[in-house]
Scaffold this active site. Structure first.
Site, PDB file in Angstrom:
ATOM      1  N   ASP A   6       0.876  -1.173   0.000  1.00  0.00           N
ATOM      2  CA  ASP A   6       0.000   0.000   0.000  1.00  0.00           C
ATOM      3  C   ASP A   6       0.914   1.224   0.000  1.00  0.00           C
ATOM      4  O   ASP A   6       2.128   1.111   0.216  1.00  0.00           O
ATOM      5  CB  ASP A   6      -0.877  -0.023   1.273  1.00  0.00           C
ATOM      6  CG  ASP A   6      -1.789   1.202   1.383  1.00  0.00           C
ATOM      7  OD1 ASP A   6      -2.354   1.620   0.351  1.00  0.00           O
ATOM      8  OD2 ASP A   6      -1.936   1.745   2.490  1.00  0.00           O
ATOM      9  N   SER A   7       0.323   2.388  -0.200  1.00  0.00           N
ATOM     10  CA  SER A   7       1.107   3.624  -0.118  1.00  0.00           C
ATOM     11  C   SER A   7       1.606   3.869   1.308  1.00  0.00           C
ATOM     12  O   SER A   7       2.471   4.700   1.522  1.00  0.00           O
ATOM     13  CB  SER A   7       0.242   4.817  -0.535  1.00  0.00           C
ATOM     14  OG  SER A   7      -0.833   4.955   0.380  1.00  0.00           O
ATOM     15  N   CYS A  69      -4.518  -1.515  -1.869  1.00  0.00           N
ATOM     16  CA  CYS A  69      -4.653  -0.075  -2.069  1.00  0.00           C
ATOM     17  C   CYS A  69      -5.597   0.127  -3.251  1.00  0.00           C
ATOM     18  O   CYS A  69      -5.326  -0.364  -4.357  1.00  0.00           O
ATOM     19  CB  CYS A  69      -3.268   0.490  -2.385  1.00  0.00           C
ATOM     20  SG  CYS A  69      -3.271   2.234  -2.821  1.00  0.00           S
ATOM     21  N   THR A  71      -6.261   2.892  -4.768  1.00  0.00           N
ATOM     22  CA  THR A  71      -5.694   3.836  -5.730  1.00  0.00           C
ATOM     23  C   THR A  71      -4.689   3.134  -6.645  1.00  0.00           C
ATOM     24  O   THR A  71      -4.683   3.342  -7.866  1.00  0.00           O
ATOM     25  CB  THR A  71      -4.992   4.990  -4.983  1.00  0.00           C
ATOM     26  OG1 THR A  71      -5.847   5.432  -3.920  1.00  0.00           O
ATOM     27  CG2 THR A  71      -4.690   6.135  -5.899  1.00  0.00           C
ATOM     28  N   GLU A 147      -1.510   8.044   8.857  1.00  0.00           N
ATOM     29  CA  GLU A 147      -0.044   7.938   8.812  1.00  0.00           C
ATOM     30  C   GLU A 147       0.615   8.619  10.010  1.00  0.00           C
ATOM     31  O   GLU A 147       1.737   8.287  10.374  1.00  0.00           O
ATOM     32  CB  GLU A 147       0.501   8.528   7.509  1.00  0.00           C
ATOM     33  CG  GLU A 147       0.191   7.688   6.270  1.00  0.00           C
ATOM     34  CD  GLU A 147       0.759   6.274   6.322  1.00  0.00           C
ATOM     35  OE1 GLU A 147       1.934   6.107   6.685  1.00  0.00           O
ATOM     36  OE2 GLU A 147       0.012   5.317   6.003  1.00  0.00           O
ATOM     37  N   CYS A 179     -10.916   3.307   0.667  1.00  0.00           N
ATOM     38  CA  CYS A 179      -9.463   3.469   0.734  1.00  0.00           C
ATOM     39  C   CYS A 179      -9.033   2.655   1.941  1.00  0.00           C
ATOM     40  O   CYS A 179      -9.702   2.711   2.985  1.00  0.00           O
ATOM     41  CB  CYS A 179      -9.100   4.944   0.913  1.00  0.00           C
ATOM     42  SG  CYS A 179      -7.385   5.234   1.434  1.00  0.00           S
ATOM     43  N   HIS A 181      -6.840   2.943   4.075  1.00  0.00           N
ATOM     44  CA  HIS A 181      -6.514   3.681   5.301  1.00  0.00           C
ATOM     45  C   HIS A 181      -7.773   3.945   6.141  1.00  0.00           C
ATOM     46  O   HIS A 181      -7.695   4.077   7.361  1.00  0.00           O
ATOM     47  CB  HIS A 181      -5.888   5.050   4.968  1.00  0.00           C
ATOM     48  CG  HIS A 181      -4.433   4.984   4.609  1.00  0.00           C
ATOM     49  ND1 HIS A 181      -3.987   4.586   3.375  1.00  0.00           N
ATOM     50  CD2 HIS A 181      -3.320   5.280   5.330  1.00  0.00           C
ATOM     51  CE1 HIS A 181      -2.660   4.644   3.352  1.00  0.00           C
ATOM     52  NE2 HIS A 181      -2.239   5.067   4.514  1.00  0.00           N
TER      53      HIS A 181
HETATM   54  N1  DGL Z   1      -4.608   3.309   0.958  1.00  0.00           N
HETATM   55  C1  DGL Z   1      -4.782   3.767  -0.349  1.00  0.00           C
HETATM   56  C2  DGL Z   1      -6.060   3.372  -1.020  1.00  0.00           C
HETATM   57  O1  DGL Z   1      -6.638   2.358  -0.669  1.00  0.00           O
HETATM   58  C3  DGL Z   1      -4.109   5.020  -0.835  1.00  0.00           C
HETATM   59  C4  DGL Z   1      -4.154   6.205   0.023  1.00  0.00           C
HETATM   60  C5  DGL Z   1      -3.232   7.294  -0.510  1.00  0.00           C
HETATM   61  O2  DGL Z   1      -2.024   7.072  -0.480  1.00  0.00           O
HETATM   62  O3  DGL Z   1      -3.730   8.317  -0.954  1.00  0.00           O
HETATM   63  O4  DGL Z   1      -6.520   4.035  -1.903  1.00  0.00           O
END
Ligand code: DGL
Length: 257
Positions: A6-7, A69, A71, A147, A179, A181
């Site tokens: 993931d990011s 993730c 995205t 984060e 997302c 997160h």
């Molecule tokens: N956790 C990520 C997602 O599911 C990306 C969040 C990000 O880095 O903007 O989209």
């Protein structure tokens, strides 16, 4: 070994569900937090990151990769599947179950800009949610909250309220956490939504359990894991303090690894 990336720390919400369905597997989790957030970056940039991370995971012996993730899935999964000969499991906002569950007929989707702009999301929404109204909002500042390890309290609530308010005002009773997160903020999202509309019984939807089941199908078809205890390696491209903190708070403690 299964790779999961993931990011940042968001993908831990998916790893948590994967450990429930396949606890004996060996996992390599990679947080690309030196390049986080992905949400507003170009698809080309995210594709390059996903390509580099996949190559690293293959070199370390991963034979399945979960793109934890939304995205990165939107930007890169077709590229990854075309280039690398291993199975990939991706994710997208769970609008299909949300459309089936809403009682008000309005579904609110919280996701990043990259996910909401993606063709994949539009196809899913048009296919599975054309019988309900779908309203969308970028969870502005949500990734930064997670984060930095700030999951609740007045500051988290104020940030979350900005993005949840338009969904609640549009009549949504079912909120999709689009997302990875965002599930870390689910209690704050639920609290804020109830403050905004005390009469509404909100349902929050996290696609992670469905992703974990999909992963289990693929993994079981490859080789049953035999190790009795999970083995998880955490790696990050930047500082790893929050990653470790969230891992211990949300995974170690809830599963007694
Ligand atoms: N956790 C990520 C997602 O599911 C990306 C969040 C990000 O880095 O903007 O989209």
């Amino acid at each position: 070994m299964t790779g999961i990336f993931d990011s940042g720390s968001g993908g831990l919400s998916v790893l948590r569900e994967m450990l429930k369905v396949l606890p004996g597997e060996e996992y390599l989790y990679f947080s690309d937090n030196a390049h986080c957030p992905y949400g507003e970056k170009s698809p080309e940039y995210i594709c390059e990151r996903a390509d580099e991370i996949t190559s690293m995971m293959l070199a370390k012996g991963c034979s399945v990769i979960v793109v934890a993730c939304n995205t990165a899935t939107a930007a890169a999964i077709s590229h990854l599947r075309a280039k690398f000969a291993i199975p990939f499991v991706g994710m997208e906002p769970a609008v299909k179950p949300a459309a089936a569950l809403t009682r008000s007929g309005v579904v609110g989707v919280l996701a990043t800009e990259g996910t909401l702009k993606g063709e994949k999301y539009h196809l899913t929404r048009d296919r599975y949610a054309d019988n309900v109204k779908v309203v969308e909002q970028v969870g502005r500042g949500f990734v930064e909250l997670v984060e930095s390890g700030c999951l609740e309290g007045p500051h988290a609530e104020a940030v979350v309220r900005e993005s949840v308010r338009p969904l609640v005002e549009a009549g949504a009773d079912t909120l999709v956490l689009g997302c990875t997160h965002y599930p870390f903020l689910s209690q704050t999202v639920a609290r804020v939504a109830s403050q905004l509309a005390p009469q509404t019984d909100f349902t929050l939807i996290d696609p992670a359990p469905a992703v974990a089941r999909r992963f289990l199908d693929i993994r079981s078809a490859q080789a049953p894991a035999s190790a009795p205890a999970p083995r998880v390696t955490l790696l990050a491209s930047g500082p790893d303090a929050t990653l470790k903190k969230l891992y211990h708070a949300f995974i170690t403690q809830s599963q007694s690894l």
